[in-house]
Write a protein that holds these residues in place. Structure first.
Motif, short mmCIF file in Angstrom:
data_model
loop_
_atom_site.label_atom_id
_atom_site.label_comp_id
_atom_site.label_asym_id
_atom_site.label_seq_id
_atom_site.Cartn_x
_atom_site.Cartn_y
_atom_site.Cartn_z
N ASN A 101 5.22 3.76 1.81
CA ASN A 101 4.94 2.45 1.24
C ASN A 101 5.13 1.37 2.31
N THR A 106 5.29 10.08 0.49
CA THR A 106 4.50 8.88 0.18
C THR A 106 5.10 7.71 0.95
N GLY A 160 -3.40 6.36 -5.93
CA GLY A 160 -3.71 6.28 -4.52
C GLY A 160 -4.80 7.26 -4.13
N GLN A 192 -3.18 -0.88 -6.50
CA GLN A 192 -3.15 0.57 -6.71
C GLN A 192 -2.56 0.97 -8.06
N SER A 232 0.84 -1.20 0.00
CA SER A 232 0.00 0.00 0.00
C SER A 232 0.87 1.24 0.00
N ILE A 273 0.41 5.48 0.70
CA ILE A 273 -0.41 6.63 1.11
C ILE A 273 0.49 7.85 1.18
#
Length: 800
Positions: free
Chosen positions: A623, A621, A751, A707, A613, A615
Motif C-alpha cells: 500500500n 499487498t 485490485g 479501489q 494504491s 498492489i
C-alpha cells in the motif's frame, strides 16, 4: 472562522458628569452615515444602566433623530446598532438636565460582509459569503459531547467508522483554531478533538471558498474551530468534567479568558484517557493470478491512550495605534496496543504458509507552536493596518513495534522490531497590509514558509544468538525540505445588496528531498484566484463562489518508511509525490423564515490527484500513494430547521456527492463512479428553562475510493441536560448507540488480480455523564491583531 479581515473600531465619547436629581430627563440625538453624511433611519438605539441592564430602546426616525424619555439622573451606556455599520457605544452621564448629543456618525463595515442567519431563535447555522458556521453553543448536546461527535452535525462534514473527518467526501482540508494554524491539529487531530469538550468552543466554520489571503492548500476547504468569543475586561471561563463508560474514560477541559487594562489572555486546555476492550478483526484476500491463493487472517487488538492540549492567545495594546499579540500551543499524546494475528495462506490444493504474530505497539508524540504579531495602525484611518508576523512550529511522532512470531509453517522471518521517529520543523514570516478606500477594502501581503520534514526508521531482526541486528536494506533516513514563497492581493466591497470578495494569490514552491542518498529537486509556480459573491433579499440570500486550490503532500504521504507490522500487508509513503491541483465552483441559497432552509450545490475538479494504491506482489499487498488520478465531485448539501413551537425544534440535514475518478495503478487504467451520501436529523425538547432533552440519528453511507468502498453505518444518541445556578452549572447525561454494542467496519478492495475484505469491530455503545460550569464576568473586548499567520497548506490524507 473569524475572518482576519474583521475590522471593528469602537468609538467612546466621554461626557462630563453632573450632580444627580430625581427629575424626569431625556437623551436625544441624530444618527448619520460617516461617509455619505446622510441620516440613518430605523437604526436601533439601546440604553443600558450602569449595570449593563437594558432600560430603554427606540428606533431612529426618517431624519435619523431619536429621543429616549422618562429617565432619571445616572450613568448610562448608549448603544447604536444598524446592519452594515459598526456598532457604536457611547457613555452618557445624566445630571440635572437632559442631553442633546452631537450628531452621531456610524462607520460602514465594508471589511465584514455580514452573514445570513438561517435558523430559529438562536441560530444553529449561519450562511456567510464564503462559509457556513455551526453554532455549537446553541446545541444542547454540546454540554455532553466532544468536538469530534459534534462534527457529525456540521453541514458538509462527515465522520466515518474510524473517526476520520471528511469535508464533502474529501480528506484534503486544513483544520484551524481561531483562524490560525495550531500544533493541536497538525499531527493527529481526531485524538485532540475527542479529548476537547464541545462546551469549550463557540462554533465550527466550514470555509469552502477560502479568500486569496489564505494559503492555496486544501482542495476541499478549511475547517475553523472557534474556541472563545471576544474577551472583555474581567475574567470568564468554562470547566467541563466528563466520564465515558464502559469504554472511553474520564476527560476534563475548559477555557479561561481575562483582560486587565491593555493586557488580555485567552486560553483553552484539556485532556482525556481513552481505552477500548479487546476487539476482533479479519482480512480475507483472494488472488486470481495463474496460481490463485486465499489468505485469511484473524486477530484481536486492544487500545489505551491519553492525550492533552493547552493553548493561549495573548495581546498587549501599547497605545491606540500599536498592538502586540502572540499565540502558544502545546499538545502531547501516548498510546499502547497489544494485538495478535493468525495467518493462513492456501492455494487451490494445499497450505502454502501459516504463522502467528503478537505485536506490542507503543506510540507517542507532541507538537508545539509559537507566534508573534505586531500591528501598526495609522492616525488618519485606524482601519488602515500594517502587520508583521513570525511563527515557529514543530512536531514529532514516534512509533515502536515489537513483533513476535509463533507457530510458523513455511514462514522464514524471525522476530523483529520497527522504530520510526518522524517530525517537522517550520518557520514562517509574513507581512500584511490593509487599506480601506471608502467602500472598497484592499489587502495585500507577502509570506515565506521554511519547512523541514524528516524521519528516521530502523528495522531490527532477531538472529540465532538472540540479539536484534539492524537490517540496512529495511532502514532509511528521509529528509524533505519545502520552501514556499507567496504574494496575494484581495478586494472586497458592497454595492447596495451585493457583496463581493475577490483576489489572487501567487505561490512558488521549492522542494529539496534526500532519501538515503537519492536526491529529489522540484519546483512549481501556482496562480490561485478566488471570488465570492453574495446577493441579499428581504428574507433570503444567494451565494456564489469559485476558487482554484492546490494540495501539497504531508509527511505521512511522503515518508518512505515501510510499516511491516503485518508482513502480508505493508504500507509506505512516496517521497516523489507532487502537489495536487483543483478548481471548485459552488452556488447556495438560504432562506431564514420560520422554516429555515440552506441548500448548496458544489462541483470540484482535481488533477494530479494523490491516490492511495494497493498492489499484490507474491504473497504481499503493498500500500502506497501516487499522483495518478483525476477526480470530479458534484455535491448537494441541504439543511432544514423548523421550530414546531417554543419548546420543540427539529433539524434535518442531508448531503450527497457523486464522484467520478480515473487513475492508473500498476499500469492498469481504473475508473470508479459512485454516490456518497449522509443524512442527519435531531429533535430538541425544552419543557422548561432549565430542562432540555435531545435525540439525534446520523446516517453515513459508503465511502468510496479508487479501489473500493466501505459499508454504511448509523450513529444515534439521546441526551438530557439540567441547568442550575442561573444556567452557570449544567449536569448532562447521554447515551450513544445504546442498543448496538459494536459497529462493524468493512472495507472492500478490488485490485488488479485480487479482491480483499477488511473487517474490524468498534465498540460504539457508551454512556456519558458531564458536569459543565461557567464562571466570571466580562466588560470590554480584548483587542487582538486583525492579521496573523495562517499556514493552512498541508494535509495528511486523500480520499474521494
Amino acid at each position: 472562522m473569524k475572518p482576519l479581515l474583521l475590522l471593528i473600531c469602537c468609538l467612546f465619547l466621554s461626557l462630563g458628569a453632573r450632580s444627580q436629581t430625581n427629575q424626569t430627563l431625556q437623551i436625544s440625538g441624530k444618527i448619520t452615515d460617516s461617509v455619505a453624511q446622510k441620516p440613518i433611519s430605523f437604526a436601533t438605539v439601546l440604553l443600558k444602566n450602569d449595570k449593563k441592564v437594558q432600560v430603554k430602546s427606540v428606533v431612529s426616525a426618517k431624519d435619523g433623530s431619536f429621543a429616549l424619555t422618562g429617565l432619571t439622573a445616572g450613568n448610562y451606556g448608549l448603544v447604536i446598532v444598524y446592519v452594515g455599520y459598526q456598532t457604536k457605544t457611547i457613555p452618557v452621564a445624566l445630571g440635572t438636565t437632559s442631553k442633546n448629543l452631537n450628531p452621531i456618525s456610524l462607520i460602514p463595515s465594508p471589511t465584514q460582509l455580514k452573514g445570513v442567519t438561517v435558523t430559529g431563535d438562536r441560530p444553529l447555522i449561519k450562511q456567510e459569503i464564503d462559509r457556513i458556521s455551526y453554532d455549537v453553543k446553541a446545541d444542547p448536546e454540546s454540554k455532553v459531547n466532544n468536538v469530534l461527535e459534534m462534527m457529525r452535525k456540521v453541514p458538509m462534514l462527515s465522520v466515518d467508522g474510524d473517526d476520520n473527518i471528511q469535508l464533502q467526501g474529501n480528506s484534503n482540508y486544513k483544520i484551524l483554531i481561531n483562524g490560525r494554524p495550531s500544533g493541536m491539529m497538525e499531527r493527529n487531530p481526531k485524538d485532540i478533538l475527542k479529548s476537547m469538550p464541545a462546551s469549550s468552543i463557540e462554533r465550527i466554520e466550514v470555509i469552502t471558498t477560502p479568500p486569496a489571503k489564505y494559503d492555496g492548500e486544501g482542495l476541499a476547504g478549511i475547517i475553523n474551530i472557534i474556541t472563545y468569543k471576544k474577551a472583555d475586561n474581567g475574567t470568564n471561563g468554562t470547566v467541563n468534567v466528563s466520564e465515558r463508560f464502559p469504554v472511553g474514560g474520564p476527560g476534563i477541559g475548559g477555557t479561561f479568558t481575562a483582560k486587565a487594562g491593555k493586557f488580555g489572555i485567552a486560553t483553552n486546555a484539556g485532556g482525556s484517557l481513552n481505552s477500548t476492550p479487546q476487539l476482533n478483526n479479519t482480512i480475507l484476500r483472494l488472488t486470481q493470478e495463474n496460481n490463485p491463493t486465499k489468505l485469511f487472517q484473524t486477530g484481536t487488538s486492544d487500545f489505551s491512550g491519553k492525550s492533552g492540549y493547552v493553548g493561549a492567545e495573548l495581546s498587549y495594546e501599547i497605545d491606540s495605534l500599536n498592538l502586540i499579540s502572540g499565540q502558544l500551543n502545546y499538545n502531547a499524546n501516548s498510546n499502547e496496543s497489544l494485538s495478535t494475528q493468525n495467518s493462513i495462506l492456501n492455494n487451490t490444493t494445499s497450505l502454502i504458509q501459516s504463522y502467528g504474530l503478537s505485536n506490542s505497539l507503543e506510540g507517542s508524540g507532541d507538537g508545539f507552536d509559537a507566534a508573534l504579531n505586531y500591528q501598526l495602525g495609522f492616525k488618519k484611518d485606524k482601519n488602515r493596518l500594517l502587520t508583521f508576523s513570525y511563527r515557529y512550529y514543530q512536531f514529532s511522532n514516534n512509533q515502536f513495534n515489537n513483533v513476535g512470531v509463533f507457530n510458523p509453517v513455511a514462514y522464514p522471518e524471525p522476530n523483529y522490531k520497527q522504530d520510526n521517529t518522524g517530525g517537522s520543523v517550520e518557520q514562517t514570516v509574513q507581512v500584511d497590509y490593509v487599506h480601506p478606500f471608502k467602500k472598497v477594502v484592499m489587502e495585500a501581503g507577502i509570506k515565506a514558509i521554511f519547512r523541514d520534514n524528516s524521519s528516521d526508521f530502523e528495522y531490527l531482526s532477531l538472529n540465532s544468538s538472540g540479539n536484534y541486528i539492524l537490517d540496512p536494506l529495511r532502514t532509511n533516513v528521509f529528509d524533505n525540505q519545502q520552501n514556499v514563497y507567496a504574494a496575494y492581493n484581495t478586494y472586497q466591497f458592497t454595492i447596495k445588496k451585493w457583496g463581493v470578495k475577490a483576489g489572487v494569490r501567487l505561490e512558488q514552491t521549492q522542494i529539496d528531498a534526500n532519501s538515503s542518498g537519492t536526491i529529489l529537486d522540484k519546483n512549481s509556480l501556482n496562480l490561485i484566484p478566488s471570488i465570492s459573491v453574495n446577493r441579499k433579499f428581504k428574507e433570503s440570500s444567494i451565494n456564489f463562489g469559485f476558487t482554484s486550490r492546490i494540495q501539497r503532500p504531508g509527511i505521512n504521504q511522503l515518508n518512505p518508511f515501510v510499516d511491516r507490522s503485518n508482513p502480508n500487508f505493508t504500507s509506505s509513503g512516496n517521497p516523489d509525490l507532487k502537489a495536487m491541483k483543483g478548481h471548485s465552483i459552488e452556488v447556495s441559497y438560504s432562506r431564514f423564515k420560520k422554516l429555515a432552509i440552506n441548500i448548496g450545490i458544489r462541483a470540484l475538479r482535481g488533477t494530479n490527484i494523490i491516490m492511495p494504491s494497493a498492489i499484490t506482489v507474491g504473497t504481499v499487498t503493498q500500500n502506497s500513494y501516487a499522483n495518478t488520478g483525476t477526480a470530479t465531485l458534484i455535491g448537494l448539501n441541504l439543511n432544514l430547521n423548523y421550530p414546531f413551537n417554543n419548546k420543540l425544534r427539529g433539524v434535518l440535514g442531508a448531503m450527497a456527492n457523486y464522484g467520478m475518478v480515473t487513475a492508473e495503478i500498476n499500469g492498469v487504467d481504473i475508473e470508479k463512479k459512485g454516490l456518497m451520501r449522509r443524512a442527519f436529523t435531531s429533535l430538541t425538547f425544552r419543557p422548561t428553562k432549565t430542562w432540555q432533552a435531545s435525540g439525534s440519528v446520523n446516517y453515513n453511507g459508503p465511502n468510496l475510493s479508487i479501489q473500493g468502498t466501505s459499508n454504511s453505518f448509523v450513529f444515534y444518541s439521546f441526551s438530557v441536560n439540567k441547568d442550575f445556578l442561573d444556567n452557570k452549572l449544567s449536569l448532562s447525561f447521554a447515551a450513544n448507540n445504546a442498543f448496538s454494542k459494536y459497529r462493524d467496519n468493512i472495507r472492500y478492495i478490488n485490485g488488479t488480480g485480487f479482491t480483499q475484505e477488511n473487517y474490524s469491530q468498534n465498540y460504539q455503545r457508551n454512556f456519558t455523564t458531564s458536569l459543565n460550569y461557567r464562571f466570571g464576568r466580562l466588560k470590554d473586548s480584548i483587542k487582538k491583531n486583525k492579521k496573523g499567520i495562517n499556514n493552512n497548506d498541508v494535509s495528511e490524507g486523500t480520499s474521494l
